[in-house]
Design a protein around this motif. Structure first.
Motif, PDB file in Angstrom:
ATOM      1  N   VAL A  45      22.251  30.965  53.582  1.00 22.95           N
ATOM      2  CA  VAL A  45      21.406  29.961  54.235  1.00 22.95           C
ATOM      3  C   VAL A  45      20.055  29.984  53.535  1.00 22.95           C
ATOM      4  N   ARG A  46      19.608  28.803  53.058  1.00 21.52           N
ATOM      5  CA  ARG A  46      18.371  28.722  52.299  1.00 21.52           C
ATOM      6  C   ARG A  46      17.460  27.630  52.849  1.00 21.52           C
ATOM      7  N   ASP A  47      16.264  28.042  53.278  1.00 24.01           N
ATOM      8  CA  ASP A  47      15.193  27.125  53.690  1.00 24.01           C
ATOM      9  C   ASP A  47      15.681  26.053  54.668  1.00 24.01           C
ATOM     10  N   GLY A  73      12.551  26.601  58.175  1.00 23.58           N
ATOM     11  CA  GLY A  73      12.583  27.350  56.932  1.00 23.58           C
ATOM     12  C   GLY A  73      13.292  28.681  57.019  1.00 23.58           C
ATOM     13  N   VAL A  74      14.479  28.710  57.612  1.00 21.53           N
ATOM     14  CA  VAL A  74      15.231  29.949  57.804  1.00 21.53           C
ATOM     15  C   VAL A  74      16.119  30.221  56.591  1.00 21.53           C
ATOM     16  N   SER A  75      16.100  31.462  56.115  1.00 22.21           N
ATOM     17  CA  SER A  75      16.944  31.887  54.992  1.00 22.21           C
ATOM     18  C   SER A  75      17.526  33.263  55.288  1.00 22.21           C
ATOM     19  N   PHE A  76      18.825  33.429  55.075  1.00 25.34           N
ATOM     20  CA  PHE A  76      19.461  34.749  55.171  1.00 25.34           C
ATOM     21  C   PHE A  76      20.848  34.664  54.540  1.00 25.34           C
ATOM     22  N   ARG A 100      11.410  30.666  63.079  1.00 27.88           N
ATOM     23  CA  ARG A 100      11.359  31.320  61.775  1.00 27.88           C
ATOM     24  C   ARG A 100      11.854  32.760  61.889  1.00 27.88           C
ATOM     25  N   ILE A 101      12.289  33.316  60.761  1.00 31.37           N
ATOM     26  CA  ILE A 101      12.617  34.737  60.715  1.00 31.37           C
ATOM     27  C   ILE A 101      11.331  35.495  60.421  1.00 31.37           C
ATOM     28  N   VAL A 102      10.979  36.436  61.317  1.00 30.42           N
ATOM     29  CA  VAL A 102       9.735  37.193  61.161  1.00 30.42           C
ATOM     30  C   VAL A 102       9.978  38.618  60.689  1.00 30.42           C
ATOM     31  N   GLU A 103      11.232  39.091  60.765  1.00 26.50           N
ATOM     32  CA  GLU A 103      11.541  40.416  60.245  1.00 26.50           C
ATOM     33  C   GLU A 103      13.027  40.485  59.934  1.00 26.50           C
ATOM     34  N   SER A 104      13.364  41.159  58.845  1.00 23.53           N
ATOM     35  CA  SER A 104      14.746  41.309  58.419  1.00 23.53           C
ATOM     36  C   SER A 104      14.918  42.689  57.804  1.00 23.53           C
TER      37      SER A 104
END
Length: 683
Positions: A6-8, A25-28, A231-235
């Motif tokens: 998953v990109r942006d 803007g989620v990426s993983f 948004r993703i704030v920590e991974s």
């Protein structure tokens, strides 16, 4: 290698109020055979991210940009025919509410085979044979016969198993599980998690788990993505994130989570404030308004998701700064009086519901929801009541407040028998015992302002009118931590946690001495749950309230309760002080419940041995003979054939020690702790 990238990803909802930036803007990545978690409070964008991955967002929402690459192909660029092959064929989905996802007028067989025939991987008899195999794979007994049933004939846990069977029907590479265990008992939750883990381990299926339960994440996942404000704030890896969280939001979630290993005198630390309104543009860090360590730069500039250590990323300007403790008092328990007349005493209480009446109106069978319950509640005491769904907990609470009349037995309030026709259902007794229900939205009139909701019991009992009632409403709102100016608002204008505070204020309006709390925090996020638990403890200290706290999460119950009563199929099977009961349970059922509670500690979860109960709670229409738990008991006759007594003789609730009672022929033989489970009887 990554099977899903998953990109942006950007998904927005165009509403009359404005544009909701649900995913921003989620990426993983998800690797083959891996379980990845998306965690965060409600409204953080987790479920919308899942729907966006499969391009299933409905109007007025739409995926506006980004890529979702499955096996190198962009799902968002696929045509309809190719997208249909990916949905269910390559990527399966388990939704949160199985009843709303299953067709109520179709048999389970037809729904399972339809999912396979639509993708062309199986035809005719092969699909029917696979349907039987899938039902057995997900642990449904007598699978061939149950395929002929409709969804309403299954329990919640069994319906969720059917949803898992449908998700894996076409052997997908990835399963997206959206809150698959939120509304389930801890024992059913443990079964579902074990099933997902076995699919992951044996079939190599990758899992994207969406949840707000950090204990579930610690038990099942390898990597974690924490979402906030779309948004993703920590991974990070699960071990790294739990051992050394670098974002203050992640630290806040962990601090708000009740643990079986924590000291009961400690106060949970909820996250102050509310999640951001995703319609308004967010300047700077979205978490800054709720962050105790925010600086000026946090409110001006948005931090990027950057590497803070190997395999660990955080979107924070100050990831190395230790979060200061909140400026709030930490209070201990309110000890119940050791002697004196109990506030409430229940003796041999039963509540049976007649069913299957004949032509003359006589019942041919009865549902034994409450079947011989004995318990006491002291002034200022919290008695926790735990057990699986269907064991009779809520029915017992409703009998105590007069919603259901007792079939037999006695209820004594302050030494007076109140079980007669003018018992607890009478107006004078309703003032003394109030109830807080599980779903605050359904228990508040949506057409009445909060002020009117709180004035209504004052009018009914003639306690205050006019200006006096207005002053009392303001006092009640302040008592539960809400502003008096909110009295003119309506229920839909409040968050779930605020609505539960309003429900508590309504229960307090008439000055009760005992409040029956029926699953008051089970549907709330971890931070809202902590706020409500702290509020209940604070009100108990200030007002001397007693609680009957009904729940199925033993970590929550242990944190709040002085004593715990464990209920199974209408009967109390164990009762004792909260700490001693959870450290060394006497009844195998209590040990099984404790074993199923996930702890937010990955290292501890890997060390724990678990007792996985098989099957559902038996029907209260036809309870088993002898000990009602013997058919599922890990030390019962199914495992020890010589223990015929368990299947033939009902064990009474007997005193085992000074303050411990258990209904078991072999109390204490199966002991579960936080770190190990000892099975002395199983060699």
């Amino acid at each position: 290698m990554s099977i899903l990238e998953v990109r942006d990803l950007v998904t927005r909802f165009h509403t009359r109020r404005g544009v909701v930036r649900a995913v921003d803007g989620v990426s993983f990545d998800v690797e083959a055979g891996e379980t990845v978690a998306l965690v965060g409070e409600s409204g953080s964008g987790k479920s919308v991210t899942a729907m966006s991955i499969l391009n299933m967002v409905r109007a007025p929402g739409r995926v506006e940009s980004g890529q979702v690459r499955y096996r190198g192909r962009d799902v968002l660029a696929m045509g309809d025919s190719e997208l249909r092959r990916v949905r269910g064929g390559g990527i399966g989905m388990i939704f949160q509410d199985p009843m709303s996802s299953l067709n109520p007028v179709m048999r389970i067989r037809d729904q399972l085979t339809e999912a396979m025939l639509a993708h062309g991987k199986f035809t005719g008899q092969a699909a029917r044979d696979r349907a039987v195999h899938l039902m057995g794979l997900v642990g449904i007994p007598d699978p061939a016969a149950r395929l002929a049933d409709y969804p309403h004939a299954f329990s919640g846990g069994m319906r969720q198993r059917v949803m898992i069977a449908m998700a894996v029907a076409n052997a997908p590479d990835v399963i997206i599980a959206d809150e698959p265990t939120t509304a389930l008992d801890v024992t059913v939750q443990a079964q579902i998690l074990d099933l997902l883990a076995s699919l992951n381990r044996e079939l190599g299926t990758a899992v994207v788990l969406i949840t707000h339960n950090l204990g579930v994440v610690a038990r099942l996942c390898q990597r974690v993505n924490v979402m906030y404000g779309g948004r993703i704030v920590e991974s990070a890896t699960v071990d790294e994130l739990f051992a050394a969280p670098r974002h203050p939001y992640t630290r806040g979630l962990l601090a708000a989570t009740p643990r079986l290993a924590a000291a009961r005198g400690s106060t949970l630390t909820p996250i102050d404030g509310r999640p951001p309104d995703l319609i308004d543009p967010i300047q700077g860090c979205a978490f800054a308004p709720r962050c105790a360590m925010a600086r000026e730069m946090c409110t001006r500039h948005e931090p990027a998701l950057e590497v803070v250590s190997v395999g660990h990323r955080a979107a924070c300007w100050l990831p190395d700064l230790t979060m200061a403790p909140p400026d709030r008092p930490v209070g201990g328990d309110v000890p119940p009086p050791p002697t004196g007349i109990p506030l409430l005493e229940v003796r041999d209480l039963t509540r049976h519901f007649p069913v299957h009446r004949n032509l003359f109106g006589r019942a041919r069978a009865v549902v034994r929801s409450v079947d011989g319950v004995n318990l006491t509640i002291a002034p200022g005491e919290t008695l926790g009541l735990v057990g699986e769904s269907g064991c009779g907990k809520s029915t017992l609470g409703k009998v105590l407040v007069g919603i259901h009349p007792a079939t037999s037995g006695t209820v004594t309030y302050e030494g007076a028998d109140v079980t007669g026709p003018y018992g607890l259902g009478a107006k004078r007794m309703r003032r003394n015992i109030q109830m807080v229900f599980q779903d605050p939205y359904s228990s508040l009139n949506p057409r009445m302002s909060i002020g009117r909701v709180l004035r209504e019991p004052l009018d009914v009992h003639g306690l205050a009118r006019g200006a006096d009632a207005d002053r009392r409403v303001a006092e009640l709102l302040e008592l539960v931590g809400l502003a008096p100016e909110m009295a003119d608002r309506y229920p839909h204008e409040f968050s779930g946690g605020q609505r539960q505070r309003i429900a508590i204020a309504r229960a307090l309006a008439v000055g009760p001495r005992l409040i029956v709390c029926d699953e008051p925090v089970s549907a709330l996020d971890v931070s809202l749950q902590a706020q409500v638990i702290n509020l209940l403890r604070d009100l108990q200290r200030r007002l001397g309230l007693a609680y009957l706290f009904i729940a199925h999460d033993l970590a929550v119950v242990r944190h709040l309760s002085h004593r715990i009563a464990v209920m199974y199929l209408g009967q109390i099977v164990e009762i004792g002080p909260a700490e001693r009961l959870t450290e060394a349970p006497l009844h195998p059922y209590t040990a099984s419940l404790l074993s199923a509670v996930p702890e937010p500690d990955p290292a501890l979860e890997r060390r724990r041995e678990r007792i996985l109960l098989t099957g559902d709670v038996p029907s209260p229409l036809d309870p088993p003979p002898g000990c009602r738990f013997h058919g599922r008991c890990p030390i019962g006759p199914a495992h020890r054939p010589e223990r015929v007594i368990c299947a033939t003789t009902p064990p009474p609730l007997t005193q085992v020690s000074a303050d411990r009672y258990a209904a078991c022929h072999f109390p204490g033989e199966l002991t579960t702790g936080l770190h190990t489970i000892t099975r002395a009887a199983q060699r």
